[in-house]
Design a protein around this motif. Structure first.
Motif, PDB file in Angstrom:
ATOM      1  N   GLY A 173     -35.680  42.173 -38.259  1.00 32.75           N
ATOM      2  CA  GLY A 173     -35.764  42.367 -39.698  1.00 32.75           C
ATOM      3  C   GLY A 173     -36.215  43.782 -39.988  1.00 32.75           C
ATOM      4  N   GLN A 174     -35.650  44.386 -41.029  1.00 30.39           N
ATOM      5  CA  GLN A 174     -36.010  45.749 -41.426  1.00 30.39           C
ATOM      6  C   GLN A 174     -36.114  45.794 -42.941  1.00 30.39           C
ATOM      7  OE1 GLN A 174     -36.462  48.223 -39.047  1.00 30.39           O
ATOM      8  NE2 GLN A 174     -37.157  49.731 -40.555  1.00 30.39           N
ATOM      9  N   ALA A 175     -37.283  46.147 -43.437  1.00 27.76           N
ATOM     10  CA  ALA A 175     -37.512  46.275 -44.878  1.00 27.76           C
ATOM     11  C   ALA A 175     -37.448  47.746 -45.258  1.00 27.76           C
ATOM     12  CB  ALA A 175     -38.858  45.680 -45.264  1.00 27.76           C
TER      13      ALA A 175
ATOM     14  N   PHE B 278     -39.979  49.630 -42.591  1.00 27.11           N
ATOM     15  CA  PHE B 278     -40.663  49.085 -41.420  1.00 27.11           C
ATOM     16  C   PHE B 278     -39.873  47.881 -40.917  1.00 27.11           C
ATOM     17  CE2 PHE B 278     -42.609  47.491 -45.287  1.00 27.11           C
ATOM     18  CZ  PHE B 278     -42.586  46.114 -45.125  1.00 27.11           C
ATOM     19  N   GLY B 279     -39.922  47.680 -39.607  1.00 26.87           N
ATOM     20  CA  GLY B 279     -39.142  46.609 -39.029  1.00 26.87           C
ATOM     21  C   GLY B 279     -39.741  46.072 -37.757  1.00 26.87           C
TER      22      GLY B 279
ATOM     23  N   ASN C 183     -41.304  49.320 -35.781  1.00 26.01           N
ATOM     24  CA  ASN C 183     -41.157  50.699 -36.264  1.00 26.01           C
ATOM     25  C   ASN C 183     -41.629  50.797 -37.697  1.00 26.01           C
ATOM     26  OD1 ASN C 183     -38.640  50.879 -38.306  1.00 26.01           O
ATOM     27  ND2 ASN C 183     -38.199  49.314 -36.749  1.00 26.01           N
ATOM     28  N   VAL C 184     -42.041  51.991 -38.078  1.00 19.98           N
ATOM     29  CA  VAL C 184     -42.413  52.265 -39.463  1.00 19.98           C
ATOM     30  C   VAL C 184     -42.097  53.725 -39.764  1.00 19.98           C
ATOM     31  CG1 VAL C 184     -44.802  52.803 -38.831  1.00 19.98           C
ATOM     32  CG2 VAL C 184     -44.251  52.157 -41.193  1.00 19.98           C
TER      33      VAL C 184
ATOM     34  N   PRO D  11     -34.444  52.276 -36.598  1.00 21.62           N
ATOM     35  CA  PRO D  11     -34.776  51.005 -37.236  1.00 21.62           C
ATOM     36  C   PRO D  11     -34.423  49.822 -36.346  1.00 21.62           C
ATOM     37  CG  PRO D  11     -32.750  51.893 -38.158  1.00 21.62           C
ATOM     38  CD  PRO D  11     -33.295  52.950 -37.240  1.00 21.62           C
ATOM     39  N   ALA D  12     -34.942  48.666 -36.689  1.00 21.58           N
ATOM     40  CA  ALA D  12     -34.730  47.468 -35.866  1.00 21.58           C
ATOM     41  C   ALA D  12     -33.272  47.058 -35.822  1.00 21.58           C
ATOM     42  CB  ALA D  12     -35.588  46.321 -36.403  1.00 21.58           C
TER      43      ALA D  12
END
Length: 751
Positions: free
Chosen positions: A471-473, A485-486, A510-511, A240-241
């Motif tokens: 940012g990473q959701a 995703f980020g 990324n996802v 992840p980010a």
């Protein structure tokens, strides 16, 4: 692959265990006594559960958080019990019933939550029941994003795993995980590979502090004492980010112990001492720790030293330069306010000062005339300060980490060489916890890395300064579907040994997604494209005459993962495929110049199969990985600082605890099949091997402060080098051999 030991977050007050008295007799079923409407609704609500096989005390705490229910139990009843875990989307009632399957325990619902008890103990009353509780802090895995899609393929090493494995080096930390290989038999020379990718291409952190340890290709990369660890996590491929900048092939996260992990909740002061003796090398290892807490303040200190002779391989021959002379230590001070604000400062250091082979990752060159050994002194240090709100669950859930890490290597012969890499880093981030399963993390980070080499005749350095935003959701748009995703952006200033500056910037994305197609079956996939800027060169090959006029291309990577996992009533299975493509990886040489870059690819697949029966488990993993450089198969020389040709690796771990006896028996098998990829690269094949080890651990009932253990390692006296060890495919190299049959005696006393 299936990750049975995936990290799970636990806040310090996630579980309350009630010490009820005077348990009577009777019978009860899980369906009885559920008369409280609110709690009945909670137990019937569907949630995503991901609780690995582990001690039931830790599993109850994790269930409490994931089901949003308070779970109570008599401490003596659950303390020695293991659970097979539970995974999937289901009601809280179904999940709790599966969590207790095979334990001989049952539960009932009250107006304070659920009570776990033994059948026939008089706890079957269906009326409301209120119990006084005390707060228990647990050493369970602490990962607030454990159920997110970007963790679906993570490899977690929990506190329970470390307690079972009692690791002496980095390889022992990841026993049973074929996807993670650790080469070389000498800890100070060990390097870690994830799906064949070397850790210098991963984002590595210790207690949130960035590590930058590319000093000398003959030495290891992250020398760490596993006695200090409480958990570890590897994100293979797609990271992840918020894992940090330059997570080219994934990330590795190490966390060291806190007071809450080692001190019982009913005590304010404690400590332990450990002693071990290896019969082969006559190595003594002693460790001492003391810790305490008072009115929100806490402190911990740990110190260990190991001293011993060289080990012998399966032929009974000494492994040159394998003696032990190691010091390590950890200190932590923390304070947590009544409002849940936590402040912590920490420092950790490892020193290895023994003589090592002339080239520390090679037994010797068969054509060489150099001395057999020479002095290597390695110092690695890690310091930091952290602010967090570990119990926050709203829109304000911040974390701030400032840290400094460094590795110094002194090699007096023949030039009086000293190499240093350091990293000053910081990050500020916040989790916006929108609702259960829906979090957005936003932050910024910074690092200032330096690589320096000096001897009486020269002093030179490179540096890299990077600022990033990310940012990473992590979302759950549907009950059975999770997505993460980020995006991050980085700006870097690189300074070469000639004083020239290179300014570059890039973005990474990324996802990941995970979908429970059935209650017990999950499909998952991930993709990332990562920009890494320009990596620092190895200290010991830097040349003061290098010219950076032509610049250096920034490294980029693309990572792909997909897989399927199955979990049902203790049974587990998994399969996955992976691929990572790296472009413009910096590959300088002393005479070739600083700007040389290369492309490489790793790809392959994972398989796993396991069964947990509550009191024990058995699990096998299999990984087949391939590495190609510039489209061609490669040997371990060509892949230096890139990866390693590993081929087919098998790992097996099994353990069983005899409840009531305080006895645990277990064993491992590590194996590698013949790898002919290196023949295609023009070298010799890598030979197969299989290594069996076993252990017995005993906790005397009348001496509950004492733990005794005996290990029989490499029982069949296999003569081999671990597949991730450099040079075993070259006729001119005698690679570092692993220790032959040996016995380890270990004891721990708590106070």
């Amino acid at each position: 692959m299936v990750d049975e030991y995936r990290p799970v977050r636990l806040s310090a007050v996630a579980m309350a265990i009630s010490f009820a008295a005077a348990l009577g007799t009777g019978a009860v079923t899980p369906a009885m006594a559920q008369d409280d409407a609110t709690l009945l609704a909670q137990s019937d609500a569907r949630h995503r559960f991901d609780i690995a096989p582990q001690p039931l005390t830790d599993a109850i705490a994790l269930f409490s958080e994931q089901a949003n229910m308070q779970i109570s139990a008599h401490g003596d009843l659950v303390r020695e019990v293991r659970t097979g875990g539970v995974s999937g989307t289901m009601t809280g009632a179904d999940a709790l019933q599966r969590l207790l399957a095979g334990t001989g325990l049952v539960y009932r619902i009250t107006n304070d939550g659920a009570i776990i008890h033994a059948p026939g103990t008089g706890q079957e009353s269906s009326g409301p029941m209120r119990l006084g509780t005390i707060v228990v802090e647990s050493g369970a895995m602490q990962d607030e994003h454990a159920l997110a899609a970007d963790r679906a393929s993570s490899i977690g090493v929990s506190a329970a795993d470390l307690e079972r494995r009692r690791p002496r080096d980095l390889r022992d930390v990841f026993k049973g995980e074929s996807a993670v290989s650790v080469g070389n038999s000498i800890p100070s020379s060990q390097k870690l590979y994830v799906h064949g990718v070397e850790e210098t291409n991963l984002a590595v952190s210790i207690d949130g502090v960035r590590q930058n340890n590319k000093v000398f290709h003959h030495n290891g990369t992250t020398l760490i004492d596993p006695s200090l660890l409480k958990q570890a996590r590897v994100d293979p491929g797609v990271a992840p980010a918020d894992a940090g900048p330059a997570a080219m092939g994934g990330s590795v996260v190490y966390e060291t112990v806190d007071v809450g992990d080692v001190l019982s909740p009913d005590r304010n002061v404690g400590g332990f001492t450990t002693l071990s003796f290896d019969t082969d090398s006559e190595t003594y290892t002693n460790g001492y720790s003391a810790y305490g807490r008072h009115e929100g303040f806490e402190g911990l200190g740990f110190f260990k030293f190991a001293k011993g002779d060289e080990v012998t391989d399966g032929n009974g021959e000494f492994v040159n330069g394998s003696e032990s002379d190691v010091l390590s230590g950890l200190a932590k001070l923390g304070y947590e306010s009544d409002e849940g604000h936590r402040f912590e400062v920490f420092g950790e250091r490892v020193r290895d000062s023994a003589k090592r082979p002339f080239r520390a990752n090679i037994g010797r060159l068969t054509t060489g005339t150099n001395p057999v050994t020479r002095q290597y002194t390695t110092n690695r240090e890690n310091y930091g300060a952290q602010f967090s709100m570990p119990h926050a669950d709203g829109l304000f859930d911040p974390e701030i980490v400032v840290g400094y890490s460094g590795t110094e290597l002194k090699v007096p012969v023949p030039f009086g060489s000293i190499g240093e890499t350091t990293s000053l880093s910081a990050k500020v981030q916040n989790d916006f916890n929108l609702s259960e399963g829906n979090t957005i993390t936003v932050g910024t980070d910074f690092y200032d890395d330096k690589a320096r080499y000096y001897d009486p005749g020269v002093d030179m350095h490179e540096s890299s300064t990077n600022a990033g935003v990310y940012g990473q959701a992590r979302l759950t748009p549907m009950e059975d579907f999770r997505v993460s995703f980020g995006l991050r952006g980085d700006y870097q200033i690189f300074e070469g040994v000639d004083g020239s500056d290179l300014e570059q910037s890039g973005t990474s994305g990324n996802v990941s997604a995970a979908y429970d197609i059935l209650d017990h079956v999950t499909v998952k996939a991930g993709y990332s494209r990562v920009w890494g800027g320009v990596a620092l060169s190895e200290n010991f090959i830097m040349n003061q005459n290098w010219d950076y006029t032509d610049g250096i291309e920034p490294v980029t990577s693309k990572n792909y993962t997909s897989g399927l996992e199955f979990n049902y009533e203790g049974f587990s299975a998994g399969a996955g495929i992976f691929r990572s493509d790296f472009k413009n990886v910096r590959d300088p040489s002393f005479n070739g110049g600083p700007g040389v870059v290369t492309d490489f690819r790793t790809q392959g697949y994972d398989l796993s199969l396991g069964y947990d029966w509550g009191a024990g488990f058995a699990r096998a993993t299999y990984t087949d990985s391939r590495i190609k450089v510039e489209g061609n198969y490669a040997d371990s020389f060509t892949t230096n600082y890139l990866g390693m040709p590993l081929g087919k690796i098998i790992a097996l771990e099994v353990a069983h605890r005899f409840d009531g006896l305080g006895l645990t028996l277990g064993g491992t098998m590590d194996a590698a099949l013949t790898n002919r990829d290196t023949e295609l690269a023009g070298s010799e094949k890598q030979n197969s091997y299989k290594v069996f080890s076993s252990y017995a651990e005993y906790e005397p009932e009348d001496l509950d402060f004492l733990t005794l253990r005996v290990e029989a390692n490499n029982i069949l006296d296999e003569v081999y080098s671990d597949r991730a060890t450099y040079g075993q495919e070259f006729s001119t190299v005698e690679p570092l051999r692993e220790q032959g049959r040996s016995f380890l005696l270990w004891a721990r006393a708590e106070f």
